[in-house]
Structure formats: structure tokens, C-alpha cells
Design an enzyme around this catalytic site. Structure first.
Site, PDB file in Angstrom:
ATOM      1  N   HIS A 207       0.808  -1.212   0.000  1.00  0.00           N
ATOM      2  CA  HIS A 207       0.000   0.000   0.000  1.00  0.00           C
ATOM      3  C   HIS A 207       0.843   1.265   0.000  1.00  0.00           C
ATOM      4  O   HIS A 207       0.319   2.358   0.225  1.00  0.00           O
ATOM      5  CB  HIS A 207      -0.952   0.012   1.207  1.00  0.00           C
ATOM      6  CG  HIS A 207      -1.882  -1.167   1.237  1.00  0.00           C
ATOM      7  ND1 HIS A 207      -1.560  -2.351   1.860  1.00  0.00           N
ATOM      8  CD2 HIS A 207      -3.123  -1.342   0.694  1.00  0.00           C
ATOM      9  CE1 HIS A 207      -2.563  -3.214   1.725  1.00  0.00           C
ATOM     10  NE2 HIS A 207      -3.523  -2.617   1.011  1.00  0.00           N
ATOM     11  N   GLY A 208       2.155   1.127  -0.220  1.00  0.00           N
ATOM     12  CA  GLY A 208       2.997   2.293  -0.428  1.00  0.00           C
ATOM     13  C   GLY A 208       3.378   3.051   0.827  1.00  0.00           C
ATOM     14  O   GLY A 208       3.370   4.287   0.824  1.00  0.00           O
TER      15      GLY A 208
END
Length: 242
Positions: A207-208
């Protein structure tokens, strides 16, 4: 019946009525006389009740009879025996309670295989400067980073007060050159990639989420920094986690 006959009958009845009380009174007098003689014959008998005080013969229910002849031994010996029995039963009860609690704790304690995973020892001499090592501890990955002097300086100069999860680098390490963290992203539990991301630390591709060289969240959805487990350095080149 003629008048003279009736008159003689009435006189006879009147005479009988006058003599009847005297006849009846005689047996009572005899009985009373007999009772008086019986009382007189037994008046010399005496009974010493334990509930009398002195020679006055006045009853006193507060007087307690003496039971000294029924006692066994002296009062001191009886007390010593009673104290000994109470102490012995108390000691046995305490010993039984101790064994019960000890057995319960032994049954509830962790098994040998679980205790073997409770602590992990790592040889730090095998980790070169500027490299990461991932080990497994309690089923979770652990990141061990041997930081360089430039990385330590960068972590110290970061303005941590403005970060999402503000925490100084000195609060996350015991030795500046060694950074030990759980390799679990605080967002959804993914495993971040080392030496990646916008801040040269760790990057979670799921999810960065970006972490810096101190494992602090700098960018992305993760709410907290990477967790630091309990660890210690028993020797300069030895690390014990747990």
C-alpha cells in the site's frame, strides 16, 4: 306410715347427720398424724448440693462444681500440645497449598519448544556495515540493520517532532550503529522491503508506506513506526532478542 314412725325416722336421720363428720374426720387426723411422724423420723437427713454456698443452705445457681479430678495433666502441658497440633496442621496445610499452586503453574507454563523460540541469539560479527539481516523470532521477521555513520547522522538530524508518529532515533536504538525492528508493516501487517523507498529505509509495496533509516513512518497509510522488540547486548558482538 303413722306419725310416730315418721317422727322416729326423722330423729334417726338427724342423729346420723351429726355423727358423720366426726367419723369422716377421724381418718384424716390419723393420716395427718402419720405424716407428722414420718417427717419427724427423716428430719435428721441432709443433702449437700454442689449449688449451695457455705452452711446457710441458700441456693446459688452461679456456683460451678469443681472438675479438677477429671483433668489430665497440668494446664501448661495441655496448651503446649494444643499449640503443637495447630502449628503442625498449619504447616501441612501451607505445604499442600504450595504444591497445588506449583503444579498448576507448571501445567500452565509454556512448553519447551515455545520457550526455545522465546529468545533468539544473533552473532553481530557476521553482519557487515551497511547491510540488513532478516531473522525469524516468534513467527515474525526481525530486521537487523548495521548502520553507517552517515545513516546515523541522517537519523539524528531528522526533525522527528513533526512526524506522524514522533519519536527520536535515540529512543529506538540502544547502540546507534545497530537498528533492530519487527519487519511487519503497521498498516496491514505486510513485510516491507529493505533499502528502498523515498527515504532510504524500508518500503511496503502493498500500500505504499515509506519508512526512513530509523524505521519511522514518513509517507503512506501506515499509522505508526516499525515496532522495536525487547533486546539486549550481553557482549559487544552478541545480540539477544526477547
Amino acid at each position: 306410715m303413722s306419725v310416730p314412725t315418721r317422727l322416729s325416722t326423722a330423729i334417726s336421720r338427724q342423729a346420723a347427720r351429726q355423727t358423720l363428720p366426726a367419723v369422716r374426720a377421724a381418718p384424716l387426723g390419723v393420716q395427718q398424724q402419720k405424716r407428722t411422724r414420718a417427717d419427724a423420723s427423716t428430719s435428721h437427713a441432709e443433702f449437700n448440693s454442689p449449688f449451695t454456698r457455705g452452711t446457710s443452705g441458700k441456693k446459688d445457681t452461679t456456683v460451678i462444681p469443681s472438675f479438677k479430678k477429671y483433668r489430665s495433666g497440668s494446664e501448661t502441658n495441655n496448651k503446649v500440645f494444643q499449640y503443637f497440633m495447630v502449628g503442625a496442621f498449619g504447616g501441612l496445610s501451607a505445604l499442600g497449598a504450595k504444591n497445588t499452586v506449583q503444579d498448576f503453574l507448571v501445567n500452565m507454563s509454556a512448553s519447551a519448544d515455545v520457550l526455545a523460540q522465546a529468545k533468539v541469539e544473533v552473532d553481530l560479527a557476521s553482519i557487515p556495515e551497511g547491510k540488513n539481516v532478516i531473522i525469524k523470532w516468534r513467527g515474525k521477521p526481525v530486521f537487523i540493520r548495521h548502520r553507517t555513520a552517515d545513516e546515523i547522522k541522517e537519523a539524528d538530524e531528522t526533525k522527528w517532532e513533526s512526524l506522524r508518529d514522533p519519536q527520536a532515533d535515540s529512543e529506538r536504538v540502544k547502540k546507534p550503529e545497530w537498528l533492530i525492528m519487527l519487519g511487519v508493516c503497521t498498516h496491514l501487517g505486510c513485510v516491507p522491503i529493505g533499502e528502498a523507498g523515498d527515504f532510504g529505509g524500508w518500503f511496503c509495496p502493498c500500500h505504499g508506506s515509506h519508512y526512513d533509516i530509523s524505521g519511522r513512518i514518513r509517507k503512506g497509510p501506515a499509522p505508526l513506526n516499525l515496532e522495536v522488540p525487547e533486546y539486549d547486548f550481553p557482549e559487544d558482538t552478541s545480540l539477544v532478542i526477547g
